[in-house]
Write a protein that holds these residues in place. Structure first.
Motif, PDB file in Angstrom:
ATOM      1  N   GLU A  83     -88.090   0.579 -70.739  1.00 41.07           N
ATOM      2  CA  GLU A  83     -88.861   0.811 -69.153  1.00 41.07           C
ATOM      3  C   GLU A  83     -89.956  -0.080 -68.732  1.00 41.07           C
ATOM      4  O   GLU A  83     -90.050  -0.448 -67.789  1.00 41.07           O
ATOM      5  CB  GLU A  83     -89.227   2.446 -69.020  1.00 41.07           C
ATOM      6  CG  GLU A  83     -88.164   3.513 -69.049  1.00 41.07           C
ATOM      7  CD  GLU A  83     -87.362   3.399 -67.848  1.00 41.07           C
ATOM      8  OE1 GLU A  83     -87.943   3.236 -66.672  1.00 41.07           O
ATOM      9  OE2 GLU A  83     -86.094   3.500 -67.687  1.00 41.07           O
ATOM     10  N   GLU A  84     -90.719  -0.490 -69.600  1.00 41.88           N
ATOM     11  CA  GLU A  84     -91.921  -1.304 -69.471  1.00 41.88           C
ATOM     12  C   GLU A  84     -92.057  -2.637 -69.953  1.00 41.88           C
ATOM     13  O   GLU A  84     -91.314  -2.816 -70.998  1.00 41.88           O
ATOM     14  CB  GLU A  84     -93.123  -0.622 -70.071  1.00 41.88           C
ATOM     15  CG  GLU A  84     -93.331   1.077 -69.657  1.00 41.88           C
ATOM     16  CD  GLU A  84     -93.662   1.156 -68.054  1.00 41.88           C
ATOM     17  OE1 GLU A  84     -93.985   0.041 -67.649  1.00 41.88           O
ATOM     18  OE2 GLU A  84     -93.532   2.171 -67.725  1.00 41.88           O
ATOM     19  N   THR A 113     -84.626   6.797 -67.926  1.00 46.24           N
ATOM     20  CA  THR A 113     -85.657   7.329 -67.128  1.00 46.24           C
ATOM     21  C   THR A 113     -86.686   8.104 -67.807  1.00 46.24           C
ATOM     22  O   THR A 113     -86.464   8.523 -68.994  1.00 46.24           O
ATOM     23  CB  THR A 113     -84.908   7.999 -65.980  1.00 46.24           C
ATOM     24  OG1 THR A 113     -85.954   8.292 -64.959  1.00 46.24           O
ATOM     25  CG2 THR A 113     -84.557   9.416 -66.562  1.00 46.24           C
ATOM     26  N   ARG A 114     -88.108   8.435 -67.352  1.00 43.13           N
ATOM     27  CA  ARG A 114     -88.914   8.871 -68.394  1.00 43.13           C
ATOM     28  C   ARG A 114     -88.756  10.597 -68.556  1.00 43.13           C
ATOM     29  O   ARG A 114     -88.372  11.317 -67.436  1.00 43.13           O
ATOM     30  CB  ARG A 114     -90.237   8.649 -67.713  1.00 43.13           C
ATOM     31  CG  ARG A 114     -91.662   9.096 -68.279  1.00 43.13           C
ATOM     32  CD  ARG A 114     -91.707   8.289 -69.241  1.00 43.13           C
ATOM     33  NE  ARG A 114     -93.051   8.537 -70.022  1.00 43.13           N
ATOM     34  CZ  ARG A 114     -94.215   7.991 -69.729  1.00 43.13           C
ATOM     35  NH1 ARG A 114     -94.427   7.234 -68.640  1.00 43.13           N
ATOM     36  NH2 ARG A 114     -95.229   8.346 -70.512  1.00 43.13           N
ATOM     37  N   LYS A 146     -87.415  -2.332 -66.220  1.00 42.74           N
ATOM     38  CA  LYS A 146     -86.165  -1.802 -66.926  1.00 42.74           C
ATOM     39  C   LYS A 146     -85.375  -2.976 -67.754  1.00 42.74           C
ATOM     40  O   LYS A 146     -84.858  -3.818 -67.095  1.00 42.74           O
ATOM     41  CB  LYS A 146     -85.479  -1.026 -65.970  1.00 42.74           C
ATOM     42  CG  LYS A 146     -84.108  -0.358 -66.744  1.00 42.74           C
ATOM     43  CD  LYS A 146     -83.664   0.689 -65.921  1.00 42.74           C
ATOM     44  CE  LYS A 146     -84.643   2.122 -65.663  1.00 42.74           C
ATOM     45  NZ  LYS A 146     -83.719   3.026 -64.832  1.00 42.74           N
ATOM     46  N   SER A 151     -86.505   8.767 -73.262  1.00 43.91           N
ATOM     47  CA  SER A 151     -86.497   7.947 -72.194  1.00 43.91           C
ATOM     48  C   SER A 151     -85.613   6.789 -72.395  1.00 43.91           C
ATOM     49  O   SER A 151     -85.011   6.210 -71.480  1.00 43.91           O
ATOM     50  CB  SER A 151     -87.899   7.541 -72.018  1.00 43.91           C
ATOM     51  OG  SER A 151     -88.697   8.721 -71.760  1.00 43.91           O
ATOM     52  N   ASN A 152     -85.631   6.200 -73.887  1.00 42.28           N
ATOM     53  CA  ASN A 152     -84.798   4.955 -73.931  1.00 42.28           C
ATOM     54  C   ASN A 152     -83.371   5.349 -73.918  1.00 42.28           C
ATOM     55  O   ASN A 152     -82.508   4.652 -73.512  1.00 42.28           O
ATOM     56  CB  ASN A 152     -85.141   4.563 -75.289  1.00 42.28           C
ATOM     57  CG  ASN A 152     -86.419   4.014 -75.477  1.00 42.28           C
ATOM     58  OD1 ASN A 152     -87.233   4.457 -76.244  1.00 42.28           O
ATOM     59  ND2 ASN A 152     -86.857   2.945 -74.867  1.00 42.28           N
TER      60      ASN A 152
END
Length: 417
Positions: free
Chosen positions: A340-341, A146-147, A344, A141-142
């Protein structure tokens, strides 16, 4: 794992795990069925997202989802990398295992499951062999921004004739034997340990013409990685530059990046191809791949619309509008990863020695706030990657946050190979 060490070349992280999981999953193979359709349906299709040349598809697991998975010819079993899915699916009776990886005595904790059903488009499968990582060591994801929940490979490709249309960003899949005229040049495949292999011809000034056996790996974002020649390290060209190619369980995987002057796949000819040369002991000698010369990745594959026909051990190549784009390496010396959390944010994970970024006093851990005064909140990784290789001599302004201080830096891009 330090998040700065997770934003790395995806292929080399994958090499640690995937060859080992294929054999581990075989106790459940007797239960596994191929993907299939209900009723008389013979065909389905899904749209995909392309990030860093990698194909992201929606996959349903045990009737929940969709979850973002990378469609990847380089893997055997279904691989779940994001452990939150275990709680969401309420999986039980998981079999713990230890997988040896790269590094000295290091092991990966994982689980095996025979409880997984999967659905892509209108196709489904029960009891698909699945490896579930105990922790998300790959950090996909990193890397992708995106997940990402995992990787889908052999069991999908072995079930259908699969067309990957990079032009329309669509995967179309038919049951084997379905009458359909397929466009493109036929390239013979060998399916070995659940992976497709082809032969390519390399013209290298110092070595002459080489017939190289490579795994076709659309889950690797590079063009080509050359690892071995005659069971020795593949010779590094004189114009190559040192590069950090990824991270293993024992630390960084180092090597070089150079160019292959000419490559032929069937009748297709590619020039000045960017090539990676990992240190032999870091990759080839530790992953039992001495029977191949390297890995053909999606920086090349995405220049074609491709149809894979595993049943007949062939693939069809038809060049698309991306075929003639030049092969370019990063011109800044920056690697970027994404958090992401709660929102972004883009950070610098590594600076190449003696690169434009180092000369501009950019540091690892700096947060990129804007590029050329455009907020990174409006950009994706594809935008950033394209900008950082956008032209020899071009000036790029970066606004960065360094420990709470806002700094403006000018990087002058440089074509280094």
């Amino acid at each position: 794992m330090n998040p700065l060490m997770r934003a790395v070349n995806f292929f080399f992280l994958k090499v640690i795990l995937i060859p080992l999981t294929i054999g581990i999953c075989t106790p459940y193979a007797s239960k596994a069925q191929q993907f299939g359709f209900n009723g008389s349906r013979t065909k389905s299709a899904v749209n995909f997202t392309l990030i860093r040349n990698l194909i992201i598809i929606p996959l349903y697991i045990n009737n929940k989802g969709p979850y973002n998975f990378i469609l990847d010819t380089g893997v055997g079993p279904l691989v779940i990398t994001d452990t939150t899915i275990v709680q969401e699916l309420n999986l039980k009776d998981l079999r713990p295992i230890k997988i040896s990886g790269l590094g000295k005595g290091m092991e990966i904790d994982a689980f095996l499951s025979n409880q997984i059903s999967a659905q892509i488009g209108k196709a489904n499968i029960d009891y698909i062999p699945t490896a579930i990582l105990k922790s998300d060591i790959l950090g996909l994801s990193n890397y992708m921004g995106t997940r990402i929940y995992g990787l889908l490979g052999y069991y999908f490709f072995n079930s259908f004739t699969v067309e990957i249309n990079y032009s329309s960003k669509r995967v179309i899949f038919n049951l084997p034997g379905t009458k359909k005229k397929i466009k493109g040049e036929i390239i013979p495949l060998q399916i070995i340990n659940s992976k497709p292999y082809i032969n390519v011809e390399l013209d290298i000034k110092e070595l002459g013409s080489i017939n190289a056996k490579v795994v076709v790996d659309n889950g690797a974002s590079h063009a080509i990685s050359l690892e071995t020649l005659n069971e020795k390290p593949f010779p590094i060209p004189p114009n190559a530059i040192p590069a950090n190619l990824g991270i293993g369980l024992g630390g960084p995987i180092s090597g070089n990046v150079g160019r292959v002057p000419k490559m032929r796949i069937g009748n297709f000819e590619l020039n000045d191809v960017i090539s990676s040369y990992p240190i032999y002991d870091d990759v080839a000698a530790k992953t039992l791949i001495l029977n191949r010369n390297g890995n053909l990745g999606s920086e090349i594959l995405s220049r074609f619309n491709i149809t894979f026909d595993y049943a007949n051990e062939i693939m069809y190549l038809k060049k698309n509008q991306f075929f003639s784009r030049p092969f370019e390496h990063d011109m800044s010396g920056i690697e970027v990863y994404v958090e992401e959390e709660p929102e972004k944010r883009y950070f610098i994970s590594r600076i190449e020695p003696n690169s434009p970024a180092q000369l501009a006093d950019i540091h690892e851990g700096d947060e990129i706030i804007s590029i050329n005064f455009t907020s990174t909140k409006t950009l994706n990784l594809n935008d950033i990657t394209k900008t950082l290789r956008s032209g020899d001599g071009r000036g790029i302004f970066l606004s960065i946050n360094r420990n709470g201080d806002l700094l403006i830096k000018l990087i002058k891009l440089k074509k280094r190979i």
